[in-house]
Design an enzyme around this catalytic site. Structure first.
Site, PDB file in Angstrom:
ATOM      1  N   ARG A 114      -6.947   1.327  11.410  1.00  0.00           N
ATOM      2  CA  ARG A 114      -6.607  -0.084  11.602  1.00  0.00           C
ATOM      3  C   ARG A 114      -7.575  -0.765  12.566  1.00  0.00           C
ATOM      4  O   ARG A 114      -7.470  -1.967  12.795  1.00  0.00           O
ATOM      5  CB  ARG A 114      -5.190  -0.198  12.162  1.00  0.00           C
ATOM      6  CG  ARG A 114      -4.127  -0.452  11.110  1.00  0.00           C
ATOM      7  CD  ARG A 114      -2.798  -0.552  11.841  1.00  0.00           C
ATOM      8  NE  ARG A 114      -1.806  -1.336  11.135  1.00  0.00           N
ATOM      9  CZ  ARG A 114      -0.964  -0.853  10.236  1.00  0.00           C
ATOM     10  NH1 ARG A 114      -1.010   0.402   9.894  1.00  0.00           N
ATOM     11  NH2 ARG A 114      -0.072  -1.637   9.673  1.00  0.00           N
ATOM     12  N   ARG A 133       1.691  -9.706  13.019  1.00  0.00           N
ATOM     13  CA  ARG A 133       1.029  -8.542  12.416  1.00  0.00           C
ATOM     14  C   ARG A 133      -0.165  -8.988  11.576  1.00  0.00           C
ATOM     15  O   ARG A 133      -1.204  -8.337  11.567  1.00  0.00           O
ATOM     16  CB  ARG A 133       2.011  -7.752  11.540  1.00  0.00           C
ATOM     17  CG  ARG A 133       2.923  -6.847  12.347  1.00  0.00           C
ATOM     18  CD  ARG A 133       4.230  -6.595  11.626  1.00  0.00           C
ATOM     19  NE  ARG A 133       4.094  -5.878  10.375  1.00  0.00           N
ATOM     20  CZ  ARG A 133       4.959  -5.948   9.363  1.00  0.00           C
ATOM     21  NH1 ARG A 133       6.030  -6.714   9.453  1.00  0.00           N
ATOM     22  NH2 ARG A 133       4.777  -5.257   8.271  1.00  0.00           N
ATOM     23  N   ARG A 183      13.411  -3.218   8.535  1.00  0.00           N
ATOM     24  CA  ARG A 183      12.552  -2.975   9.682  1.00  0.00           C
ATOM     25  C   ARG A 183      12.616  -4.145  10.661  1.00  0.00           C
ATOM     26  O   ARG A 183      12.626  -5.299  10.243  1.00  0.00           O
ATOM     27  CB  ARG A 183      11.111  -2.766   9.213  1.00  0.00           C
ATOM     28  CG  ARG A 183      10.860  -1.382   8.686  1.00  0.00           C
ATOM     29  CD  ARG A 183       9.545  -1.230   7.997  1.00  0.00           C
ATOM     30  NE  ARG A 183       8.399  -1.840   8.668  1.00  0.00           N
ATOM     31  CZ  ARG A 183       7.134  -1.669   8.268  1.00  0.00           C
ATOM     32  NH1 ARG A 183       6.871  -0.898   7.248  1.00  0.00           N
ATOM     33  NH2 ARG A 183       6.143  -2.258   8.899  1.00  0.00           N
ATOM     34  N   ARG A 238      11.873  -7.111   2.406  1.00  0.00           N
ATOM     35  CA  ARG A 238      11.819  -5.642   2.290  1.00  0.00           C
ATOM     36  C   ARG A 238      13.007  -4.950   2.960  1.00  0.00           C
ATOM     37  O   ARG A 238      13.355  -5.219   4.091  1.00  0.00           O
ATOM     38  CB  ARG A 238      10.524  -5.132   2.916  1.00  0.00           C
ATOM     39  CG  ARG A 238      10.441  -3.626   3.018  1.00  0.00           C
ATOM     40  CD  ARG A 238       9.037  -3.146   3.164  1.00  0.00           C
ATOM     41  NE  ARG A 238       8.389  -3.578   4.398  1.00  0.00           N
ATOM     42  CZ  ARG A 238       7.120  -3.325   4.675  1.00  0.00           C
ATOM     43  NH1 ARG A 238       6.375  -2.671   3.811  1.00  0.00           N
ATOM     44  NH2 ARG A 238       6.584  -3.740   5.801  1.00  0.00           N
ATOM     45  N   LYS A 297       0.832  -1.220   0.000  1.00  0.00           N
ATOM     46  CA  LYS A 297       0.000   0.000   0.000  1.00  0.00           C
ATOM     47  C   LYS A 297       0.858   1.259   0.000  1.00  0.00           C
ATOM     48  O   LYS A 297       0.473   2.260  -0.602  1.00  0.00           O
ATOM     49  CB  LYS A 297      -1.035  -0.003   1.125  1.00  0.00           C
ATOM     50  CG  LYS A 297      -0.510  -0.050   2.534  1.00  0.00           C
ATOM     51  CD  LYS A 297      -1.664  -0.179   3.532  1.00  0.00           C
ATOM     52  CE  LYS A 297      -1.180  -0.669   4.873  1.00  0.00           C
ATOM     53  NZ  LYS A 297      -0.017  -0.001   5.453  1.00  0.00           N
TER      54      LYS A 297
HETATM   55  P1  ADP Z   1       2.624  -2.536   7.468  1.00  0.00           P
HETATM   56  O1  ADP Z   1       1.407  -2.116   6.733  1.00  0.00           O
HETATM   57  O2  ADP Z   1       3.729  -2.982   6.604  1.00  0.00           O
HETATM   58  O3  ADP Z   1       2.339  -3.520   8.566  1.00  0.00           O
HETATM   59  P2  ADP Z   1       2.960   0.174   8.587  1.00  0.00           P
HETATM   60  O4  ADP Z   1       4.189   0.893   8.163  1.00  0.00           O
HETATM   61  O5  ADP Z   1       1.655   0.651   8.068  1.00  0.00           O
HETATM   62  O6  ADP Z   1       3.239  -1.343   8.264  1.00  0.00           O
HETATM   63  O7  ADP Z   1       2.881   0.152  10.185  1.00  0.00           O
HETATM   64  C1  ADP Z   1       3.947  -0.324  10.986  1.00  0.00           C
HETATM   65  C2  ADP Z   1       3.510  -0.471  12.432  1.00  0.00           C
HETATM   66  O8  ADP Z   1       3.111   0.808  12.957  1.00  0.00           O
HETATM   67  C3  ADP Z   1       2.291  -1.364  12.671  1.00  0.00           C
HETATM   68  O9  ADP Z   1       2.638  -2.727  12.746  1.00  0.00           O
HETATM   69  C4  ADP Z   1       1.805  -0.811  14.013  1.00  0.00           C
HETATM   70  O10 ADP Z   1       2.627  -1.250  15.070  1.00  0.00           O
HETATM   71  C5  ADP Z   1       2.030   0.682  13.874  1.00  0.00           C
HETATM   72  N1  ADP Z   1       0.850   1.400  13.315  1.00  0.00           N
HETATM   73  C6  ADP Z   1       0.763   1.992  12.086  1.00  0.00           C
HETATM   74  N2  ADP Z   1      -0.432   2.555  11.904  1.00  0.00           N
HETATM   75  C7  ADP Z   1      -1.141   2.324  13.043  1.00  0.00           C
HETATM   76  C8  ADP Z   1      -2.451   2.645  13.465  1.00  0.00           C
HETATM   77  N3  ADP Z   1      -3.302   3.290  12.663  1.00  0.00           N
HETATM   78  N4  ADP Z   1      -2.851   2.255  14.696  1.00  0.00           N
HETATM   79  C9  ADP Z   1      -2.018   1.601  15.522  1.00  0.00           C
HETATM   80  N5  ADP Z   1      -0.764   1.257  15.189  1.00  0.00           N
HETATM   81  C10 ADP Z   1      -0.320   1.596  13.958  1.00  0.00           C
END
Ligand code: ADP
Length: 215
Positions: free
Chosen positions: A88, A165, A154, A122, A13
Site C-alpha cells: 500500500r 481511506r 466493518r 458491504r 479485490k
Molecule cells: P479495503 O481495500 O476495503 O480498504 P482492506 O481489507 O484491504 O480494505 O484493509 C483494511 C484496513 O487495514 C486498511 O484501511 C488499513 O487500515 C489496514 N491495512 C491493510 N493492509 C495494509 C497495509 N498493507 N499497510 C497498512 N495498513 C493496511
C-alpha cells in the site's frame, strides 16, 4: 506464481482474489483480514491495530511486514500467493520485492463513486468472510446464505471513513501503480460488466502470460 491486487478501497479485490485463489490453488493473503484478526485480540497491539483500521489509516510498514512474514512461514503446498491489500506504500513495494518474486500486478480501475457504494453497502460473514452488499444482493434476515450467522459491518465502511481511506489510497498507494508499471508487470483491468466478466479479464491476462497456468 505470485500475484498482487491493487485497487481503491472496496473496489472488489477481495472477491476477485478469492475466485483466482480457488482456480489456481494460490493462497489468498489479505492483509486487511490478517489485521482484523489481530484487532480482535485483547492486547495492546490488538487495541492499537483496531483503532488504526477503524479510522481508515494505515498501520506501519514495519508492523505489516512482521505479520506478513509470520504468515508466509506457515504456508506450504500452494502454487503461489495472491497479495490482497499489500503493498500500500512504495516502501512496502520495495520490501516485498526483497521477499518474493512477483509475476503479475492486477490493478482494478474502479471509479470512486462505485467503490463508495460497495463500501457503504458491504456486510460480511464473520465465519467464512464472504461479503454481500445490501444494495445489490438478496440477503435473508441479514444472515450469511452459507453459514446462516448474522452478517457484520466493518467500522471503516461508513461514508466518512471511506472518503478518508480513498484519500490515503490516492496519496500513498497510487504511486505503487507507477512503480509496477515501470517494471512492466502491471495489468489494468477496467470495471466493465459483472464481477464474473471482470474475473474473465483477469484470467485471460494470467493465461496469456504463462500457458502453464491454463485451467
Ligand atoms: P479495503 O481495500 O476495503 O480498504 P482492506 O481489507 O484491504 O480494505 O484493509 C483494511 C484496513 O487495514 C486498511 O484501511 C488499513 O487500515 C489496514 N491495512 C491493510 N493492509 C495494509 C497495509 N498493507 N499497510 C497498512 N495498513 C493496511
Amino acid at each position: 506464481m505470485n500475484v498482487i491486487f491493487i485497487a481503491p478501497p472496496a473496489a472488489g479485490k477481495g472477491t476477485q482474489a478469492g475466485m483466482l485463489s480457488k482456480d489456481y490453488n494460490l493462497y489468498h493473503l489479505s492483509t486487511g483480514d490478517v489485521l482484523r484478526e489481530v484487532s480482535k485480540m485483547d492486547t495492546d497491539l490488538g487495541k492499537k491495530v483496531k483503532e488504526i483500521i477503524d479510522n481508515g489509516d494505515l498501520v506501519s510498514d514495519e508492523l505489516i511486514f512482521e505479520l506478513l512474514e509470520d504468515k508466509i512461514k506457515t504456508l506450504d503446498s500452494v502454487n503461489g500467493i495472491i497479495f490482497d491489500g499489500i503493498p500500500r506504500t512504495i516502501k512496502q513495494a520495495i520490501m516485498l520485492d526483497k521477499l518474493i518474486k512477483i509475476d503479475y500486478v492486477i490493478y482494478l480501475d474502479v471509479e470512486k463513486e462505485v467503490a463508495m457504494k460497495r463500501a457503504v453497502g458491504r456486510v460480511m460473514c464473520p465465519v467464512c468472510y464472504n461479503t454481500y452488499n445490501t444494495y445489490f444482493d438478496n440477503i435473508d434476515d441479514n444472515k450469511c446464505n452459507t453459514c446462516k450467522v448474522e452478517l457484520s459491518k466493518r467500522e471503516d465502511d461508513t461514508e466518512e471513513k471511506f472518503n478518508h481511506r480513498f484519500d490515503t489510497y490516492l496519496l500513498r498507494t497510487k504511486p505503487v501503480i507507477d512503480y509496477y508499471n515501470e517494471k512492466g508487470i502491471l495489468h489494468i483491468i477496467k470495471n466493465i460488466g459483472t464481477k464474473y466478466d471482470i474475473y474473465e479479464n483477469i484470467k485471460s491476462v494470467i493465461n496469456k502470460g504463462n500457458n502453464l497456468w491454463l485451467t
